[in-house]
Design a protein around this motif. Sequence first.
Motif, short mmCIF file in Angstrom:
data_model
loop_
_atom_site.label_atom_id
_atom_site.label_comp_id
_atom_site.label_asym_id
_atom_site.label_seq_id
_atom_site.Cartn_x
_atom_site.Cartn_y
_atom_site.Cartn_z
N GLY A 25 -22.78 39.46 -23.87
CA GLY A 25 -23.36 38.37 -24.63
C GLY A 25 -23.76 37.18 -23.78
N LEU A 26 -23.28 37.12 -22.54
CA LEU A 26 -23.70 36.04 -21.65
C LEU A 26 -25.13 36.29 -21.18
N SER A 27 -25.85 35.22 -20.94
CA SER A 27 -27.22 35.35 -20.44
C SER A 27 -27.20 35.82 -18.99
N ASP A 28 -28.33 36.35 -18.54
CA ASP A 28 -28.42 36.78 -17.14
C ASP A 28 -28.17 35.60 -16.19
N ALA A 29 -28.62 34.40 -16.58
CA ALA A 29 -28.40 33.22 -15.74
C ALA A 29 -26.90 32.92 -15.63
N SER A 30 -26.17 33.03 -16.72
CA SER A 30 -24.72 32.80 -16.69
C SER A 30 -24.01 33.89 -15.91
N LEU A 31 -24.47 35.12 -16.08
CA LEU A 31 -23.85 36.23 -15.36
C LEU A 31 -24.04 36.12 -13.85
N ALA A 32 -25.11 35.44 -13.43
CA ALA A 32 -25.41 35.35 -12.01
C ALA A 32 -24.39 34.50 -11.25
N ASP A 33 -23.74 33.56 -11.91
CA ASP A 33 -22.71 32.73 -11.26
C ASP A 33 -21.63 32.45 -12.30
N LEU A 34 -20.65 33.33 -12.36
CA LEU A 34 -19.62 33.21 -13.39
C LEU A 34 -18.75 31.98 -13.19
N SER A 35 -18.56 31.54 -11.96
CA SER A 35 -17.76 30.33 -11.74
C SER A 35 -18.42 29.13 -12.42
N ALA A 36 -19.73 29.02 -12.27
CA ALA A 36 -20.44 27.91 -12.89
C ALA A 36 -20.47 28.07 -14.41
N ALA A 37 -20.64 29.28 -14.88
CA ALA A 37 -20.78 29.51 -16.32
C ALA A 37 -19.45 29.43 -17.06
N LEU A 38 -18.39 29.94 -16.44
CA LEU A 38 -17.11 30.04 -17.14
C LEU A 38 -16.09 28.99 -16.70
N GLY A 39 -16.35 28.35 -15.59
CA GLY A 39 -15.41 27.34 -15.09
C GLY A 39 -14.05 27.95 -14.80
N ALA A 41 -12.11 29.59 -16.68
CA ALA A 41 -11.96 30.95 -17.22
C ALA A 41 -12.36 32.01 -16.20
N ALA A 42 -13.26 31.66 -15.27
CA ALA A 42 -13.64 32.62 -14.23
C ALA A 42 -12.45 32.91 -13.34
N ASP A 43 -11.64 31.88 -13.03
CA ASP A 43 -10.43 32.11 -12.22
C ASP A 43 -9.45 32.98 -13.00
N GLU A 44 -9.28 32.69 -14.26
CA GLU A 44 -8.30 33.41 -15.08
C GLU A 44 -8.67 34.88 -15.26
N THR A 45 -9.96 35.18 -15.32
CA THR A 45 -10.40 36.57 -15.52
C THR A 45 -10.60 37.31 -14.21
N GLY A 46 -10.47 36.61 -13.08
CA GLY A 46 -10.64 37.26 -11.78
C GLY A 46 -12.10 37.36 -11.34
N PHE A 47 -12.99 36.60 -11.98
CA PHE A 47 -14.41 36.67 -11.65
C PHE A 47 -14.91 35.46 -10.87
#
Length: 142
Positions: A25-39, A41-47
Amino acid sequence: MLYQRKTLPDTNIGDPAPLPAALVGLSDASLADLSAALGVAADETGFAGQGFFPFTPEPPPPPPVDQLHKVDFLRLFTQAERIAIRQAAKVNPIVEDYQDMLDAATVIRLSDPDIQEGIPDLEDAGLIGPGRAAQILSGENP
């Protein structure tokens, strides 16, 4: 659709696969940099420091050329080579016979034993350039 997981800036991780459920469900732009997109949560999910990019496989190579119309076969030779072969056929009965067989054909199979044996003979006789037999037998244009 398959995605390629990468560490940023651009190192593949594993084989292309479907997106993890948490990222659907995330956009391709968000998927391209998960740290920026998820903040956080990226650390918590291992991404953290990773991205997912749509994967487009390389198309398979075309099948090898084996059967050609006669004119397409002749196009595998340079004009100078075709002229040299025709001139040689006027004085060499072996080349003349080879030319006669070619004239009688409507379709040329590069795997045909006569072609496989005859083209290297043309190279050995100096009627086509060095290395040209292999190029012609592989269907490679000059």
